[in-house]
Design an enzyme around this catalytic site. Structure first.
Site, PDB file in Angstrom:
ATOM      1  N   LYS A 277       0.937  -1.181  -0.088  1.00 36.33           N
ATOM      2  CA  LYS A 277      -0.065   0.029   0.010  1.00 36.33           C
ATOM      3  C   LYS A 277       0.966   1.298   0.035  1.00 36.33           C
ATOM      4  O   LYS A 277       1.575   1.402   0.803  1.00 36.33           O
ATOM      5  CB  LYS A 277      -1.043   0.062   1.254  1.00 36.33           C
ATOM      6  CG  LYS A 277      -1.813   1.464   1.540  1.00 36.33           C
ATOM      7  CD  LYS A 277      -2.468   1.295   2.511  1.00 36.33           C
ATOM      8  CE  LYS A 277      -3.183   2.749   2.768  1.00 36.33           C
ATOM      9  NZ  LYS A 277      -4.096   2.727   4.039  1.00 36.33           N
ATOM     10  N   ASP A 282      -2.572  10.339   3.476  1.00 35.64           N
ATOM     11  CA  ASP A 282      -3.666   9.926   3.737  1.00 35.64           C
ATOM     12  C   ASP A 282      -4.584  11.034   4.458  1.00 35.64           C
ATOM     13  O   ASP A 282      -4.571  10.962   5.569  1.00 35.64           O
ATOM     14  CB  ASP A 282      -4.044   8.430   4.301  1.00 35.64           C
ATOM     15  CG  ASP A 282      -5.521   8.018   4.505  1.00 35.64           C
ATOM     16  OD1 ASP A 282      -6.259   8.821   3.874  1.00 35.64           O
ATOM     17  OD2 ASP A 282      -5.796   7.188   5.008  1.00 35.64           O
ATOM     18  N   LYS A 289     -10.062  13.183   7.649  1.00 34.58           N
ATOM     19  CA  LYS A 289      -9.409  12.703   9.147  1.00 34.58           C
ATOM     20  C   LYS A 289      -9.520  14.046  10.028  1.00 34.58           C
ATOM     21  O   LYS A 289      -8.902  15.052   9.692  1.00 34.58           O
ATOM     22  CB  LYS A 289      -8.049  12.179   8.969  1.00 34.58           C
ATOM     23  CG  LYS A 289      -7.834  10.670   8.254  1.00 34.58           C
ATOM     24  CD  LYS A 289      -6.585  10.060   8.682  1.00 34.58           C
ATOM     25  CE  LYS A 289      -6.369   9.047   7.844  1.00 34.58           C
ATOM     26  NZ  LYS A 289      -7.328   7.939   8.488  1.00 34.58           N
ATOM     27  N   ASP A 300       1.668   6.373   5.488  1.00 39.67           N
ATOM     28  CA  ASP A 300       0.788   5.364   4.773  1.00 39.67           C
ATOM     29  C   ASP A 300       1.313   4.968   3.515  1.00 39.67           C
ATOM     30  O   ASP A 300       0.389   3.972   3.007  1.00 39.67           O
ATOM     31  CB  ASP A 300      -0.698   6.311   4.621  1.00 39.67           C
ATOM     32  CG  ASP A 300      -1.774   5.469   4.736  1.00 39.67           C
ATOM     33  OD1 ASP A 300      -1.699   4.159   5.729  1.00 39.67           O
ATOM     34  OD2 ASP A 300      -2.936   5.629   4.173  1.00 39.67           O
ATOM     35  N   ASP A 359     -12.114   7.588   3.117  1.00 45.85           N
ATOM     36  CA  ASP A 359     -10.703   7.078   4.015  1.00 45.85           C
ATOM     37  C   ASP A 359     -10.475   5.538   4.000  1.00 45.85           C
ATOM     38  O   ASP A 359      -9.352   5.027   4.587  1.00 45.85           O
ATOM     39  CB  ASP A 359     -11.359   7.554   5.455  1.00 45.85           C
ATOM     40  CG  ASP A 359      -9.683   7.630   6.335  1.00 45.85           C
ATOM     41  OD1 ASP A 359      -8.640   7.765   5.716  1.00 45.85           O
ATOM     42  OD2 ASP A 359      -9.987   8.129   7.479  1.00 45.85           O
ATOM     43  N   GLU A 361      -9.180   4.010   1.673  1.00 49.41           N
ATOM     44  CA  GLU A 361      -8.552   3.944   0.419  1.00 49.41           C
ATOM     45  C   GLU A 361      -7.472   3.101   0.134  1.00 49.41           C
ATOM     46  O   GLU A 361      -7.306   2.476  -1.081  1.00 49.41           O
ATOM     47  CB  GLU A 361      -8.051   5.572   0.217  1.00 49.41           C
ATOM     48  CG  GLU A 361      -6.468   5.591   0.925  1.00 49.41           C
ATOM     49  CD  GLU A 361      -6.489   5.496   2.297  1.00 49.41           C
ATOM     50  OE1 GLU A 361      -7.730   5.552   3.065  1.00 49.41           O
ATOM     51  OE2 GLU A 361      -5.452   5.312   2.822  1.00 49.41           O
ATOM     52  N   ARG A 363      -7.334  -0.255   0.605  1.00 51.42           N
ATOM     53  CA  ARG A 363      -8.057  -1.467  -0.047  1.00 51.42           C
ATOM     54  C   ARG A 363      -8.254  -1.252  -1.435  1.00 51.42           C
ATOM     55  O   ARG A 363      -8.212  -2.357  -2.170  1.00 51.42           O
ATOM     56  CB  ARG A 363      -9.157  -1.965   0.829  1.00 51.42           C
ATOM     57  CG  ARG A 363     -10.354  -0.997   1.053  1.00 51.42           C
ATOM     58  CD  ARG A 363     -11.333  -1.311   1.992  1.00 51.42           C
ATOM     59  NE  ARG A 363     -10.819  -1.020   3.124  1.00 51.42           N
ATOM     60  CZ  ARG A 363     -11.553  -1.048   4.585  1.00 51.42           C
ATOM     61  NH1 ARG A 363     -12.642  -1.709   4.512  1.00 51.42           N
ATOM     62  NH2 ARG A 363     -10.887  -0.600   5.374  1.00 51.42           N
TER      63      ARG A 363
HETATM   64  N1  BES Z   1      -4.384   4.658   6.711  1.00 55.32           N
HETATM   65  C1  BES Z   1      -5.532   4.394   7.581  1.00 55.32           C
HETATM   66  C2  BES Z   1      -5.158   3.367   8.607  1.00 55.32           C
HETATM   67  C3  BES Z   1      -4.263   3.861   9.559  1.00 55.32           C
HETATM   68  C4  BES Z   1      -4.718   4.629  10.699  1.00 55.32           C
HETATM   69  C5  BES Z   1      -2.873   3.733   9.690  1.00 55.32           C
HETATM   70  C6  BES Z   1      -3.856   4.857  12.036  1.00 55.32           C
HETATM   71  C7  BES Z   1      -2.028   3.827  10.652  1.00 55.32           C
HETATM   72  C8  BES Z   1      -2.449   4.518  11.799  1.00 55.32           C
HETATM   73  C9  BES Z   1      -6.630   3.884   6.704  1.00 55.32           C
HETATM   74  O1  BES Z   1      -6.620   4.145   5.494  1.00 55.32           O
HETATM   75  C10 BES Z   1      -7.756   4.350   7.196  1.00 55.32           C
HETATM   76  O2  BES Z   1      -7.913   5.450   7.300  1.00 55.32           O
HETATM   77  N2  BES Z   1      -8.493   3.283   7.544  1.00 55.32           N
HETATM   78  C11 BES Z   1      -9.896   3.511   7.983  1.00 55.32           C
HETATM   79  C12 BES Z   1     -10.804   2.641   7.483  1.00 55.32           C
HETATM   80  C13 BES Z   1     -12.260   2.958   7.860  1.00 55.32           C
HETATM   81  C14 BES Z   1     -12.711   4.482   7.468  1.00 55.32           C
HETATM   82  C15 BES Z   1     -13.214   1.858   7.411  1.00 55.32           C
HETATM   83  C16 BES Z   1      -9.880   3.143   9.793  1.00 55.32           C
HETATM   84  O3  BES Z   1      -9.228   2.165  10.052  1.00 55.32           O
HETATM   85  O4  BES Z   1     -10.232   3.972  10.505  1.00 55.32           O
HETATM   86 ZN    ZN Z   2      -4.885   4.773   4.695  1.00 59.00          ZN
HETATM   87 MN    MN Z   3      -7.427   6.190   4.968  1.00 52.60          MN
END
Ligand code: BES
Ligand code: ZN
Ligand code: MN
Length: 509
Positions: A277, A282, A289, A300, A359, A361, A363
């Site tokens: 990834k 992000d 966020k 990220d 968010d 993204e 996947r």
């Molecule tokens: N990059 C983030 C996940 C992340 C969070 C990595 C904190 C490192 C530290 C990912 O893209 C994300 O935002 N995931 C969301 C998904 C949700 C919106 C379904 C999450 O995990 O909150």
């Molecule tokens: Zn992310």
């Molecule tokens: Mn994200």
């Protein structure tokens, strides 16, 4: 005496317009000890090593008196620092406890090395003598010394590009070992891995404006000199190949997306595909966020950095393995051309995806990257690495990486490598696929609440066909705020040592 200078990642950094932050300590392995202003000697359990006894005699028992006063018993993690011991021409002597050394595996020895480096960080001594004669970990004396050097160097690295005050000058470490050639050879392999870790750290720590998909592509191109084949697809080609999910995530930034392939073909076996990834920042997109965690989102792309670093590690040591890294790169930004919640995207796999949350993204870029890896390389196994979910951090924190796979053998191989290099894995289930049903498309990109790390993994699974596959969620593992263990604050390069160990120990016969 065998001297080895660490390989610096200078070439890669020139492309980034950076100065080298991968500081190289120098290491030499010899049979004899050398005079030095700092010395390190070990005690495994209650019995003093021969070197320690000899030094103690020279000091007229000053050392053993100090050790007694400090209640030193040679236990693991016990360290006593003695300044200017009598009878020995050195400014400081570190006596380091190992506990039962014969049970130490590589990662634990690396941590001993790291703690030595941390202790000596402020010492002015340019030369350090490490007495390792007669000490073996669970493999050998040569490996013990080499893994110590590895741990020292991993900890010595600092991303200091933006600091006006750089880290103190480099040190030369001399190790007394029984078989210098063996230690030198063992360190050579670790040095290649180190170099891969440093590349991953450089990329992860770099600030988002200086590390967009185009910058990352330029850094990948630097590996061409090592015989790595590099392919870079730009937004137009990505769209043309039908990779609508990868394309959409990058639409909100002027650079757009990239699909980067780095291929080390060191054997004629079917390739191992590593998929990363690569979200260079992000923001969350329109589901922006709002918490403070947004400040960490330069990291990220750590999954992409880890797989690229692993390819570098294999190429540098000319490993007889066939490894291809596929990296899905994009900056997830907010702009008029960004993708929006409610959009339906078409993946190259032919599955449509309703966007509930911009968010989620990672996947999306991985879906098309997994497809590309399968379609173009027919790998015998795929492992993807991604800072994928906050849910993973809430479930198991940042001292473990989550592993998802239906293949028990693959999970056990990866878990075993993780244990040895101390990048530990914990298996979570692949389930709850029904939470990804959408009324308007084949899938939706996010469930409501629920086990987020698992639903994200289930989403990825839709794009793996019948290829053997594991997913590593490294959220929380990629960036640290304070110096700890093998890493000073910044990008950790997490995954490079794990993947390198796994590849070298399962693929090389
Ligand atoms: N990059 C983030 C996940 C992340 C969070 C990595 C904190 C490192 C530290 C990912 O893209 C994300 O935002 N995931 C969301 C998904 C949700 C919106 C379904 C999450 O995990 O909150
Ligand atoms: Zn992310
Ligand atoms: Mn994200």
């Amino acid at each position: 005496m065998f001297t080895k200078r660490t390989v610096s990642t200078l070439a890669a950094l020139v492309a980034l317009g950076a100065s080298s932050s991968a500081m190289a300590e120098t290491f030499s392995f010899g049979e004899k000890a050398q005079q030095a202003k700092a010395m390190v000697v070990f005690q495994a359990g209650e019995q003093a090593s021969a070197d320690l006894s000899r030094l103690d005699k020279l000091s007229n028992n000053q050392i053993s008196n100090a050790l007694n006063a400090a209640k030193f018993e040679g236990k693991s993690k016990q360290v006593v620092e003695i300044f200017a011991p009598a009878g020995i021409n050195t400014q400081r002597l570190l006596v380091v406890g190992l506990g039962d050394a014969s049970t130490l595996d590589a990662g634990q020895v690396n941590h001993v090395g790291a703690s030595i480096n941390a202790k000596l960080a402020k010492a002015e001594a340019a030369n350090v003598q490490i007495f390792t004669q007669g000490i073996s970990d669970n493999t050998s004396n040569a490996n013990f010394a080499a893994e110590l050097a590895h741990g020292i160097n991993l900890r010595a690295y600092k991303f200091d590009k933006y600091l006006s005050k750089k880290k103190p000058s480099e040190k030369n470490y001399n190790f007394s070992v029984a078989k210098p050639e063996l230690a030198t050879a063992a360190y050579e392999q670790l040095e290649a891995i180190e170099s891969g870790v440093f590349l991953a750290r450089d990329l992860t720590s770099e600030v988002p404006t200086e590390m967009n998909p185009a910058h990352f592509a330029a850094a990948a191109k630097e590996l061409k000199d090592l015989g790595v084949k590099i392919k870079i697809l730009k937004p137009k080609q990505i769209k043309k190949l039908g990779m609508g999910a990868l394309h959409a995530v990058g639409r909100g930034s002027s650079e757009g997306s990239r699909l980067i392939v780095a291929h080390w073909k060191g054997s004629d076996d079917a390739p191992i595909a590593l998929v990363g990834k690569g979200i260079t920042f992000d923001s969350g997109g329109y589901n922006v966020k709002t918490g403070s965690s947004i400040a960490n989102m330069k990291s990220d792309m750590a999954g992409a950095a880890a797989v690229l670093g692993t390819v570098k590690a294999m190429a540098l040591q000319k490993a007889p393995v066939n490894v291809v890294a596929v990296m899905g790169m994009a900056a997830n930004m907010v702009s008029e051309s960004s993708y929006a919640p409610g959009d339906v995207l078409m993946t190259a796999e032919g599955k449509s995806v309703e966007i509930l949350n911009t968010d989620a993204e990672g996947r999306l870029v991985l879906a098309d990257s997994l497809w590309y890896a399968r379609k173009h390389y027919s790998p015998k196994v795929m492992v993807d690495v991604a800072t994928l979910t906050g849910s993973k951090i809430r479930a198991i924190g940042n001292r473990y990486t989550a592993v998802f796979s239906e293949d028990d053998e693959l999970v056990s191989q990866l878990t075993n490598s993780g244990k040895i290099v101390d990048e530990k894995l914990w298996r979570l289930p692949l389930a709850y696929g029904d939470l990804l049903k959408s009324p308007i498309a084949d899938l939706k990109n996010a469930g409501y609440g629920g086990p987020g790390a698992t639903t994200a993994a289930m989403f990825l699974k839709e794009f793996t066909g019948d290829t053997k596959w594991a997913h590593l969620d490294i959220a929380g593992n990629a960036l640290i705020k304070t110096d700890k263990g093998l890493t000073q604050s910044g990008g950790t390069g997490h995954g490079v040592r794990l993947l390198s160990h796994w590849i070298l120990n399962t693929q090389v016969k």
